[in-house]
Design a protein around this motif. Structure first.
Motif, PDB file in Angstrom:
ATOM      1  N   GLU A  91      -9.743  -2.529  -3.071  1.00 44.93           N
ATOM      2  CA  GLU A  91      -8.295  -2.408  -3.313  1.00 44.93           C
ATOM      3  C   GLU A  91      -7.529  -3.314  -2.371  1.00 44.93           C
ATOM      4  O   GLU A  91      -6.557  -3.969  -2.759  1.00 44.93           O
ATOM      5  CB  GLU A  91      -7.843  -0.962  -3.108  1.00 44.93           C
ATOM      6  N   LEU A  92      -7.996  -3.359  -1.129  1.00 49.88           N
ATOM      7  CA  LEU A  92      -7.341  -4.158  -0.098  1.00 49.88           C
ATOM      8  C   LEU A  92      -7.268  -5.633  -0.476  1.00 49.88           C
ATOM      9  O   LEU A  92      -6.265  -6.301  -0.227  1.00 49.88           O
ATOM     10  CB  LEU A  92      -8.144  -3.991   1.194  1.00 49.88           C
ATOM     11  N   VAL A  93      -8.329  -6.143  -1.091  1.00 46.39           N
ATOM     12  CA  VAL A  93      -8.353  -7.572  -1.408  1.00 46.39           C
ATOM     13  C   VAL A  93      -7.799  -7.867  -2.805  1.00 46.39           C
ATOM     14  O   VAL A  93      -7.901  -8.988  -3.282  1.00 46.39           O
ATOM     15  CB  VAL A  93      -9.777  -8.175  -1.242  1.00 46.39           C
TER      16      VAL A  93
ATOM     17  N   ALA B  72      -6.844   2.530   0.286  1.00 43.34           N
ATOM     18  CA  ALA B  72      -6.973   1.775   1.525  1.00 43.34           C
ATOM     19  C   ALA B  72      -5.884   2.190   2.518  1.00 43.34           C
ATOM     20  O   ALA B  72      -6.107   2.227   3.720  1.00 43.34           O
ATOM     21  CB  ALA B  72      -6.884   0.290   1.255  1.00 43.34           C
TER      22      ALA B  72
ATOM     23  N   ALA C 249      -8.436  -6.132  -5.903  1.00 39.90           N
ATOM     24  CA  ALA C 249      -9.244  -5.928  -7.114  1.00 39.90           C
ATOM     25  C   ALA C 249      -8.498  -5.020  -8.084  1.00 39.90           C
ATOM     26  O   ALA C 249      -7.841  -4.063  -7.661  1.00 39.90           O
ATOM     27  CB  ALA C 249     -10.583  -5.310  -6.746  1.00 39.90           C
TER      28      ALA C 249
ATOM     29  N   LEU D   1     -17.468  -4.460   4.825  1.00 37.07           N
ATOM     30  CA  LEU D   1     -18.501  -3.642   4.174  1.00 37.07           C
ATOM     31  C   LEU D   1     -19.829  -3.910   4.877  1.00 37.07           C
ATOM     32  O   LEU D   1     -20.293  -5.043   4.943  1.00 37.07           O
ATOM     33  CB  LEU D   1     -18.591  -3.965   2.679  1.00 37.07           C
TER      34      LEU D   1
ATOM     35  N   ARG E  17     -12.465  -3.261   8.719  1.00 41.28           N
ATOM     36  CA  ARG E  17     -12.700  -2.888   7.304  1.00 41.28           C
ATOM     37  C   ARG E  17     -13.629  -3.867   6.591  1.00 41.28           C
ATOM     38  O   ARG E  17     -13.294  -4.408   5.526  1.00 41.28           O
ATOM     39  CB  ARG E  17     -11.389  -2.754   6.557  1.00 41.28           C
TER      40      ARG E  17
ATOM     41  N   ARG F 123     -11.582 -13.450   5.778  1.00 42.37           N
ATOM     42  CA  ARG F 123     -11.386 -12.792   4.471  1.00 42.37           C
ATOM     43  C   ARG F 123      -9.896 -12.742   4.111  1.00 42.37           C
ATOM     44  O   ARG F 123      -9.528 -12.892   2.946  1.00 42.37           O
ATOM     45  CB  ARG F 123     -11.956 -11.365   4.525  1.00 42.37           C
TER      46      ARG F 123
ATOM     47  N   VAL G 208     -11.852  -1.218   0.382  1.00 46.97           N
ATOM     48  CA  VAL G 208     -11.821  -2.654   0.699  1.00 46.97           C
ATOM     49  C   VAL G 208     -11.532  -3.475  -0.560  1.00 46.97           C
ATOM     50  O   VAL G 208     -10.767  -4.442  -0.514  1.00 46.97           O
ATOM     51  CB  VAL G 208     -13.145  -3.090   1.378  1.00 46.97           C
TER      52      VAL G 208
ATOM     53  N   PRO H  64     -12.207 -11.592  -1.839  1.00 44.74           N
ATOM     54  CA  PRO H  64     -10.913 -11.835  -2.512  1.00 44.74           C
ATOM     55  C   PRO H  64     -11.014 -12.860  -3.652  1.00 44.74           C
ATOM     56  O   PRO H  64     -10.270 -12.770  -4.619  1.00 44.74           O
ATOM     57  CB  PRO H  64     -10.015 -12.366  -1.381  1.00 44.74           C
TER      58      PRO H  64
ATOM     59  N   PHE I 263       0.820  -1.212   0.000  1.00 41.36           N
ATOM     60  CA  PHE I 263       0.000   0.000   0.000  1.00 41.36           C
ATOM     61  C   PHE I 263       0.854   1.261   0.000  1.00 41.36           C
ATOM     62  O   PHE I 263       0.331   2.365   0.060  1.00 41.36           O
ATOM     63  CB  PHE I 263      -0.968   0.002   1.186  1.00 41.36           C
TER      64      PHE I 263
ATOM     65  N   HIS J 207     -24.307  -4.546  -7.826  1.00 45.47           N
ATOM     66  CA  HIS J 207     -23.774  -3.245  -7.395  1.00 45.47           C
ATOM     67  C   HIS J 207     -24.839  -2.159  -7.588  1.00 45.47           C
ATOM     68  O   HIS J 207     -25.077  -1.344  -6.697  1.00 45.47           O
ATOM     69  CB  HIS J 207     -22.526  -2.929  -8.220  1.00 45.47           C
TER      70      HIS J 207
ATOM     71  N   ASP K 156     -15.406   3.671   1.249  1.00 48.06           N
ATOM     72  CA  ASP K 156     -14.945   2.489   1.992  1.00 48.06           C
ATOM     73  C   ASP K 156     -15.017   1.229   1.124  1.00 48.06           C
ATOM     74  O   ASP K 156     -14.169   0.346   1.224  1.00 48.06           O
ATOM     75  CB  ASP K 156     -15.761   2.304   3.277  1.00 48.06           C
ATOM     76  N   GLU K 157     -16.023   1.175   0.266  1.00 50.54           N
ATOM     77  CA  GLU K 157     -16.183   0.009  -0.607  1.00 50.54           C
ATOM     78  C   GLU K 157     -14.980  -0.106  -1.560  1.00 50.54           C
ATOM     79  O   GLU K 157     -14.419  -1.191  -1.739  1.00 50.54           O
ATOM     80  CB  GLU K 157     -17.475   0.180  -1.409  1.00 50.54           C
TER      81      GLU K 157
ATOM     82  N   ARG L 110      -1.146  -7.963  -4.023  1.00 47.05           N
ATOM     83  CA  ARG L 110      -1.982  -7.934  -2.813  1.00 47.05           C
ATOM     84  C   ARG L 110      -2.772  -9.227  -2.629  1.00 47.05           C
ATOM     85  O   ARG L 110      -3.141  -9.579  -1.515  1.00 47.05           O
ATOM     86  CB  ARG L 110      -2.948  -6.747  -2.867  1.00 47.05           C
ATOM     87  N   ARG L 111      -3.036  -9.916  -3.728  1.00 47.93           N
ATOM     88  CA  ARG L 111      -3.782 -11.163  -3.629  1.00 47.93           C
ATOM     89  C   ARG L 111      -2.972 -12.276  -2.953  1.00 47.93           C
ATOM     90  O   ARG L 111      -3.504 -13.318  -2.631  1.00 47.93           O
ATOM     91  CB  ARG L 111      -4.209 -11.635  -5.029  1.00 47.93           C
TER      92      ARG L 111
ATOM     93  N   VAL M 177     -12.926 -11.102  -6.717  1.00 49.98           N
ATOM     94  CA  VAL M 177     -12.092 -10.209  -7.539  1.00 49.98           C
ATOM     95  C   VAL M 177     -11.117 -11.018  -8.402  1.00 49.98           C
ATOM     96  O   VAL M 177     -10.659 -10.544  -9.437  1.00 49.98           O
ATOM     97  CB  VAL M 177     -11.314  -9.147  -6.709  1.00 49.98           C
TER      98      VAL M 177
ATOM     99  N   PRO N  44      -2.374  -5.043  -7.642  1.00 46.10           N
ATOM    100  CA  PRO N  44      -3.498  -5.879  -7.195  1.00 46.10           C
ATOM    101  C   PRO N  44      -3.132  -7.363  -7.112  1.00 46.10           C
ATOM    102  O   PRO N  44      -3.547  -8.050  -6.181  1.00 46.10           O
ATOM    103  CB  PRO N  44      -4.569  -5.650  -8.264  1.00 46.10           C
TER     104      PRO N  44
END
Lengths: 217, 306
Positions: free
Chosen positions: B211-213, B303, B215, A91, A89, A150, B209, A103, A51, B8, B205-206, A78-79, A106, A75
């Motif tokens: 980006e965090l996982v 994120a 995508a 949703l 965090r 997650r 998150v 995860p 990040f 979505h 926030d969506e 990060r996976r 995506v 990306p």
């Protein structure tokens, strides 16, 4: 697995978040990152999870030099990492199932495979009965377990947890910690940031200490 | 991906319905402004078309021009599709008309053997309505040049000054309409973009998150752009329905007040091309606004910033 070599992070305002940081974490290790607030724990975790980039020096995670990652490669990097935050965090408008499945969604996995794996990982964290609940309908400890599920669902090589028990009471913290130890026992490298000195003292794991951006392993 | 996008969209409308309605309302207003610009443009064009009708040309002929030359000239104008009517007025007829216009006592001049009439024979031609408004001036100028080159033609008159003024007015006015339309379009795009942005910022926030996982940008942006397209399409359809309704009301009101046919004729409903432009603009507004907004949030590092 994770190695920092003379890494610096200087922010645009000139503040040095990390100064000449060098240490290594081997595959399958469980390591604590300890230090007071503002010492640079989160900055260090951001570098590990892709990040942020170091201003100079080298940060290598799972054989990838983080500083040389292109925007389109980030990306995919990060996976391979699992990240857990103190504030979960999750949703709010998605069910536990949807949050945990993200995860894999995506990544474009098939629905059946996703469903099977979500059930498996929720079973692992003891939340298989919460599949269709929304985050606001479950406790803080359960929310953190959802976040852990997650982070684990895609079999990451490294799991980084930034103060994962910071918002939880003692019993919940112990439960979450047991879960992290179980994940580590299965072969995942776990790196946990905490300022809970008691917890560090009780556990036999290596500690990387950080103070004002400098690390002493 | 299709399922994800529709999920979505459903979630966005269910959770942020007030913001979605606000976005559609603002976009509808902007698109209605465009519709009324189109209506105004059509009305302006209709009025200009009306003014431009009935352009006439008078070709003054030299004394002593042989009949065969006159016939040839008349035939060339008559057979061209650019004139509706061509009428020959002989020298004596033209003189008589002229003297009658001066007063009955002037007709005595005709009896005077020493008086030589200065009034020439002429050909009067009316420009066809089928000639496009934009090329009328050119057609008149072309014919004028061609006729003046003829050895039996004395002069050609078609109200050159008026026609030239008309042409420059036409060019200027059209330029203004296009400029105003482009300005409205840019302002509209800005308003719509900001409105969508407000709606998207609520869902930062969506994006964080996702980006965090891990995508990709495409995965994150596509559902938002689809949402923008749907917003734009809904707004476009609403604006068209409202514009048609308001147009019908306006026509009724005008018909009650005045039966001034030019105004009524000029206020024709939206033409198919402007309906298409409206739909395309709506979809483009939505998609561009959404893309412009989501790309600012989906930087790849949001994120970390959270």
């Amino acid at each position: 697995m994770i190695s920092f070599s003379h890494a610096y992070k200087v922010f645009p305002n000139g503040y040095q978040g990390l100064r000449n940081v060098s240490f290594e974490i081997e595959k399958g290790e469980f390591v604590f990152l300890s230090g007071p607030s503002g010492a640079g724990k989160t900055t260090l975790f951001r570098l590990i999870s892709g990040f942020d980039r170091p201003s100079s020096g080298e940060v290598n995670v799972l054989g990838t030099d983080v500083s040389s990652l292109t925007s389109s490669a980030i990306p995919y990097f990060r996976r391979r990492i699992g990240v857990i935050y103190q504030d979960f965090r999750l949703l709010r408008d998605r069910t536990v199932f949807e949050n945990v499945a993200m995860p894999l969604m995506v990544r474009g996995d098939r629905h059946l495979a996703i469903e099977r794996r979500v059930r498996e990982v929720l079973e692992q964290v003891g939340l298989s009965f919460r599949l269709s609940n929304f985050p606001d309908e479950i406790s803080g400890g359960e929310q953190q377990r959802v976040a852990i599920a997650r982070a684990l669902i895609h079999h990451p090589g490294v799991l980084v947890a930034d103060e994962p028990t910071g918002n939880l009471d003692q019993d919940m913290s112990n439960e979450i910690f047991k879960l992290l130890e179980m994940v580590n026992a299965q072969g995942t490298t776990v790196f946990v940031a905490t300022h809970d000195a008691d917890l560090i003292r009780r556990k036999p794991y290596r500690v990387v200490r950080i103070h004002e951006g400098e690390v002493s392993a | 991906m299709n399922q994800l996008m529709s999920q979505h969209l459903f979630r966005a409308w269910r959770k942020h319905w007030a913001l979605q309605v606000a976005s559609v309302t603002i976009m509808t207003m902007v698109l209605m402004m465009l519709n009324f610009l189109f209506l105004g443009y059509s009305a302006f064009n209709g009025t200009i078309e009306h003014w431009g009708r009935g352009l006439e040309m008078t070709v003054y002929l030299k004394d002593g021009a042989p009949d065969w030359a006159l016939e040839k000239l008349e035939k060339s104008m008559r057979t061209s599709r650019e004139f509706d009517e061509v009428h020959f007025t002989g020298k004596s007829e033209a003189t008589k008309k002229f003297l009658t216009a001066l007063g009955p006592e002037s007709l005595d001049l005709l009896a005077d053997p020493k008086w030589k009439s200065p009034i020439p024979a002429s050909l009067d031609a009316k420009l066809s309505d089928k000639v496009a408004t934009s090329s009328r001036v050119q057609v008149m100028e072309g014919w004028s040049a061609k006729l003046k080159a003829n050895e039996y033609v004395e002069d050609v008159f078609y109200g050159q000054g008026w026609v030239e003024n008309f042409a420059s007015f036409l060019g200027g006015a059209r330029g203004l309409v296009v400029l105003f339309w482009a300005l409205s379009l840019s302002v509209g795009l800005m308003i719509v973009s900001n409105c969508i942005r407000l709606s998207f910022l609520q869902r930062r926030d969506e994006i964080e998150v996702l980006e965090l996982v891990g995508a990709t940008s495409r995965f994150i942006r596509m559902p938002y752009i689809f949402e923008g397209v749907v917003l734009g399409l809904v707004a476009s359809l609403c604006s068209l329905a409202l514009s048609y309704g308001m147009h019908a009301l306006l026509l009724n009101w005008l018909a009650g007040k005045w039966s001034f046919w030019v105004a009524l004729q000029a206020l024709s409903p939206l033409e198919p091309w402007s309906v298409m432009v409206n739909l395309v603009s709506g979809v483009a507004f939505g998609a561009l606004g959404a893309w412009n907004c989501v790309r600012r949030i989906n930087t790849g590092w949001s994120a970390a910033a959270g």
